[in-house]
Design an enzyme around this catalytic site. Structure first.
Site, short mmCIF file in Angstrom:
data_model
loop_
_atom_site.label_atom_id
_atom_site.label_comp_id
_atom_site.label_asym_id
_atom_site.label_seq_id
_atom_site.Cartn_x
_atom_site.Cartn_y
_atom_site.Cartn_z
N ASP A 57 6.96 3.10 -10.01
CA ASP A 57 5.95 3.95 -9.36
C ASP A 57 5.97 5.33 -10.03
OD1 ASP A 57 4.39 5.50 -7.70
OD2 ASP A 57 5.24 4.72 -5.84
N GLU A 99 -1.26 -2.05 10.74
CA GLU A 99 -2.57 -1.42 10.84
C GLU A 99 -3.56 -2.21 10.00
OE1 GLU A 99 -2.45 2.69 9.76
OE2 GLU A 99 -0.97 3.22 11.30
N GLY A 116 6.55 2.48 3.16
CA GLY A 116 8.02 2.35 3.14
C GLY A 116 8.54 1.42 2.07
N LYS A 169 0.84 -1.20 0.00
CA LYS A 169 0.00 0.00 0.00
C LYS A 169 0.88 1.26 0.00
CE LYS A 169 -4.11 1.52 2.58
NZ LYS A 169 -3.74 2.91 2.81
N GLY A 170 0.35 2.37 -0.48
CA GLY A 170 1.12 3.62 -0.48
C GLY A 170 1.48 4.07 0.92
N GLY A 171 2.69 4.59 1.09
CA GLY A 171 3.10 5.18 2.36
C GLY A 171 3.58 4.22 3.43
#
EC number: 3.6.-.-
Length: 341
Positions: A63, A245, A38, A34-36
């Site tokens: 990307d 998360e 790392g 997923k974006g963000g």
């Protein structure tokens, strides 16, 4: 990476990416998530570690938000160039907004590149840009070029966020099927088309339909070769990057299921941005967040007990520049040991 030894049982797999360094047959490594979470930091760090044990490594960003230049503090473009401070690690950023014709022609002599010189001129470019997700088309064209050149021993992809990545990995199968269908149709209607084109003065460049079809068949064979390599666990693997998360874990689970359906090997997960507050810490927010992260880490362990799960700590500084990337990369192979909780 982190307190794996504390959290997992003795029978768990190593909480490192050392297995990728030891796998000498490995040629393609995709790093995605997923974006963000790392991805770029992880892919740069993995490439640094691979450069220690392999003759030549190429790091490609597929990307559209290219971050390799920011990560290394060095400008990269569509041509591979050495990373400062290394003699066997190169990097490049594919520009999905650039001309696909330029990209396909960068191999030099057209005779060596099955995608170049198909004789379709602007039509080939229009066709490429009509494909949903032109960035996947551009990235895949670069893969084809690397397959033909074989100039790098291992290639690491810093991929676009999940959806783009999965489409990119599906691309060779879709393209191979499309070209097979085209070949079938051309064998049925080729003679008729040849006579029509002959009456109209033929194709641009003086080529005939048979020459173009033979080049397309050559392209199909190359794509078939890439497809076979991507599905060979000895040659290709996918490293999933996430944070502890719910949404990131959900995305990772979906990605692993799709990779499995494409028959692409994946057995490593890097979990970034983990907090390890000391037991005497007065930061209540840190403790609450650590409690939540532990819950999702446990879920990752239950779901992926046959994976190498690498736990990476939340750092106080951005990981930018060669020195910080090297320090971060060491934790991919030497598990981070947190302070006692």
């Amino acid at each position: 990476m982190s307190s794996t030894a504390m959290v997992s049982g003795d029978d768990s797999l190593e909480p490192t990416l050392q297995s990728l360094l030891d796998q000498k047959t490995l040629r393609w490594v995709f790093v995605g998530g997923k974006g963000g979470v790392g991805k770029t930091t992880t892919s740069c760090s993995l490439a640094i570690q691979l450069a220690k044990v392999r003759k030549s490594v190429l790091l490609i960003s597929t990307d559209p938000a290219h971050n390799l230049s920011d990560a290394f503090g060095q400008k990269f473009g569509k041509e591979a160039r050495l990373v400062d401070g290394f003699d066997n690690l190169s990097a490049m950023e594919i520009d999905p907004n650039g001309s696909i014709q330029d990209l396909l022609a960068t191999g030099g002599d057209q005779a060596d590149d099955p995608m170049a010189g198909l004789g379709l001129g602007g039509m080939m470019q229009d066709l490429a840009f009509s494909i949903p997700g032109v960035d996947e088309a551009m990235s895949f064209a670069e893969v084809l070029k690397q397959v033909k050149s074989l100039s790098y021993e291992v290639i690491v992809f810093d991929t676009a966020p999940t959806g783009h990545t999965l489409r990119f990995l599906q691309f060779p199968t879709v393209l191979e099927k499309a070209l097979a269908k085209l070949s079938q149709l051309s064998s049925q209607f080729g003679p008729m088309l040849n006579s029509i084109l002959g009456a109209r003065g033929g194709l641009p460049g003086g080529q005939n339909l048979d020459e173009i079809l033979s080049k397309m068949e050559s392209l199909r064979e190359t794509i078939g070769e890439v497809n076979a390599q991507f599905k060979d666990a000895d040659l290709t693997t996918f490293v999933c990057v996430c944070i502890a998360e719910f949404l990131s874990l959900y995305e990772t689970e979906r990605m692993i299921q799709e990779l499995t359906s494409y028959q692409i090997d994946t057995h490593c997960i890097v979990v970034n941005q983990l907090l390890f507050p000391g037991k005497d810490s007065s930061c209540e927010q840190c403790k609450a967040r650590r409690k939540m992260q532990k819950k999702y880490l446990n879920e990752i362990e239950d779901l992926y007990e046959d994976f190498n799960v690498v736990r990476m700590p939340m750092l106080v500084e951005e990981v930018r520049g060669k020195e910080k990337l090297e320090k971060f990369s060491n934790m991919l192979v030497n598990p981070y040991v947190p302070p006692e909780e």
